[in-house]
Design a protein around this motif. Sequence first.
Motif, PDB file in Angstrom:
ATOM      1  N   ASN A 134      36.853  43.788  18.337  1.00 52.94           N
ATOM      2  CA  ASN A 134      36.468  44.645  19.460  1.00 52.94           C
ATOM      3  C   ASN A 134      37.518  44.445  20.542  1.00 52.94           C
ATOM      4  OD1 ASN A 134      35.381  45.531  21.986  1.00 52.94           O
ATOM      5  ND2 ASN A 134      33.393  45.654  20.991  1.00 52.94           N
ATOM      6  N   VAL A 142      37.937  45.227  23.445  1.00 50.91           N
ATOM      7  CA  VAL A 142      37.571  44.917  24.839  1.00 50.91           C
ATOM      8  C   VAL A 142      37.758  43.416  25.091  1.00 50.91           C
ATOM      9  CG1 VAL A 142      35.715  44.939  26.555  1.00 50.91           C
ATOM     10  CG2 VAL A 142      35.886  46.789  24.901  1.00 50.91           C
ATOM     11  N   THR A 177      27.322  50.078  22.656  1.00 51.22           N
ATOM     12  CA  THR A 177      28.668  49.688  23.108  1.00 51.22           C
ATOM     13  C   THR A 177      29.639  49.692  21.923  1.00 51.22           C
ATOM     14  OG1 THR A 177      28.295  47.302  22.843  1.00 51.22           O
ATOM     15  CG2 THR A 177      27.806  48.239  25.011  1.00 51.22           C
ATOM     16  N   PRO A 200      30.577  51.785  27.612  1.00 52.01           N
ATOM     17  CA  PRO A 200      31.713  50.862  27.691  1.00 52.01           C
ATOM     18  C   PRO A 200      31.266  49.398  27.632  1.00 52.01           C
ATOM     19  CG  PRO A 200      31.152  51.667  29.870  1.00 52.01           C
ATOM     20  CD  PRO A 200      30.238  52.375  28.909  1.00 52.01           C
ATOM     21  N   GLY A 201      32.233  48.505  27.446  1.00 53.99           N
ATOM     22  CA  GLY A 201      31.962  47.065  27.507  1.00 53.99           C
ATOM     23  C   GLY A 201      31.415  46.508  26.215  1.00 53.99           C
ATOM     24  N   ILE A 202      30.904  45.289  26.319  1.00 55.89           N
ATOM     25  CA  ILE A 202      30.362  44.591  25.145  1.00 55.89           C
ATOM     26  C   ILE A 202      29.364  43.551  25.633  1.00 55.89           C
ATOM     27  CG2 ILE A 202      32.293  42.917  25.141  1.00 55.89           C
ATOM     28  CD1 ILE A 202      32.065  42.857  22.068  1.00 55.89           C
ATOM     29  N   PHE A 240      26.820  40.814  29.551  1.00 57.09           N
ATOM     30  CA  PHE A 240      27.638  42.034  29.609  1.00 57.09           C
ATOM     31  C   PHE A 240      29.019  41.736  30.158  1.00 57.09           C
ATOM     32  CE2 PHE A 240      29.291  45.882  31.629  1.00 57.09           C
ATOM     33  CZ  PHE A 240      29.237  46.751  30.553  1.00 57.09           C
ATOM     34  N   CYS A 255      33.057  43.660  30.614  1.00 55.31           N
ATOM     35  CA  CYS A 255      33.941  44.822  30.434  1.00 55.31           C
ATOM     36  C   CYS A 255      35.220  44.567  31.215  1.00 55.31           C
ATOM     37  CB  CYS A 255      33.252  46.103  30.890  1.00 55.31           C
ATOM     38  SG  CYS A 255      32.838  46.122  32.630  1.00 55.31           S
ATOM     39  N   THR A 256      36.210  45.425  31.019  1.00 49.76           N
ATOM     40  CA  THR A 256      37.470  45.245  31.739  1.00 49.76           C
ATOM     41  C   THR A 256      37.263  45.628  33.203  1.00 49.76           C
ATOM     42  OG1 THR A 256      38.163  47.499  31.312  1.00 49.76           O
ATOM     43  CG2 THR A 256      38.791  45.858  29.673  1.00 49.76           C
ATOM     44  N   GLU A 298      37.060  49.313  33.628  1.00 46.56           N
ATOM     45  CA  GLU A 298      35.762  49.860  33.202  1.00 46.56           C
ATOM     46  C   GLU A 298      34.689  49.577  34.250  1.00 46.56           C
ATOM     47  OE1 GLU A 298      35.956  49.768  28.313  1.00 46.56           O
ATOM     48  OE2 GLU A 298      35.581  47.911  29.392  1.00 46.56           O
ATOM     49  N   LEU A 299      34.731  48.378  34.817  1.00 46.05           N
ATOM     50  CA  LEU A 299      33.742  48.017  35.837  1.00 46.05           C
ATOM     51  C   LEU A 299      33.882  48.930  37.062  1.00 46.05           C
ATOM     52  CD1 LEU A 299      31.495  46.076  36.738  1.00 46.05           C
ATOM     53  CD2 LEU A 299      33.258  44.607  37.727  1.00 46.05           C
TER      54      LEU A 299
END
Lengths: 77, 227
Positions: free
Chosen positions: A68, A70, B92, B98-100, B145, B147-148, B151-152
Amino acid sequence: MKIKVIVTLKKGVLDPQGKAILQTLNGMGYSNIDEIRQGKFFEISVNEDNEAKAKAQVEDMCKKLLANLVIEDYKII
Amino acid sequence: MKSSVIIFPGSNCDRDMDVALKKFGFKNTMVWHDNQSIPKSDLIVLPGGFSYGDYLRCGSIASKSKIIKSVIDFANSGGLVLGVCNGFQILTETGLLPGILQQNKYLNFICKNIFVKIKDKKNKYFKNIKKDILELHIAHNEGNFFCTEAELKNLEDNNQIALTYCSSNGLEDEINNPNGAIKNIAGIFNKNKNVLGMMPHPERMIDKFLSGEDGSLFFENLLGNLK
């Protein structure tokens, strides 16, 4: 042909498992270890003679499923 | 209103979700992951659980299952898709959100009641809901959670943050962040706010004698907004 892939967390992404392993090793007396990053290892048998072709295919797999992007980087070896 | 709950091998909150949806008036259908299509629905739910044993990454295998193409098409055409817990993780992994969701910061499986603040009510899920803070239940090992930064920023700029962990009076601090999630994020929307992923389980809070009723508020309100 066997292609190997290593997936690791990106630099800067928190790795709580790696941290727990590090603390345990430190507790066991391995005091000279500063950091541990845990990752995943894949060994993929591809029915393909052309190495470049096989690696390109595995790269596609990495992008779509194995990693992944990300939080993870992949390395094909 | 019609809903569909998708069942993956390892889903274990699918029947709870079915009970909750029916209790508040949805005509619900259970759909097996190996099906190609989903019956005509106003809402699709990806339930909680451990789809495919959480192999590889939570939700990653389910995100490539046969049924997912129909879920993505439905979401892209504006249909409401709700993912709870493992459902959020699947969303996700499909890229709809977005994110993970990473492993919890302190490596523990968390199973307890928490409070969340509703951060945006300009959407079908929370419009008209009377409360600002809900008491819900979480049960997860990977709810952290991440995310980059880009993305945030997008999530914040577009008001896509749906829910944040907080205290009973709304304090969104580190003490009330159970899993280490960025900005205490417990749930997010896609840009059009028709897709919602959330770690807390509203379907576990639909009976005042067993748990609490803030989940009831969520489902009643959602149904009201869809009518």
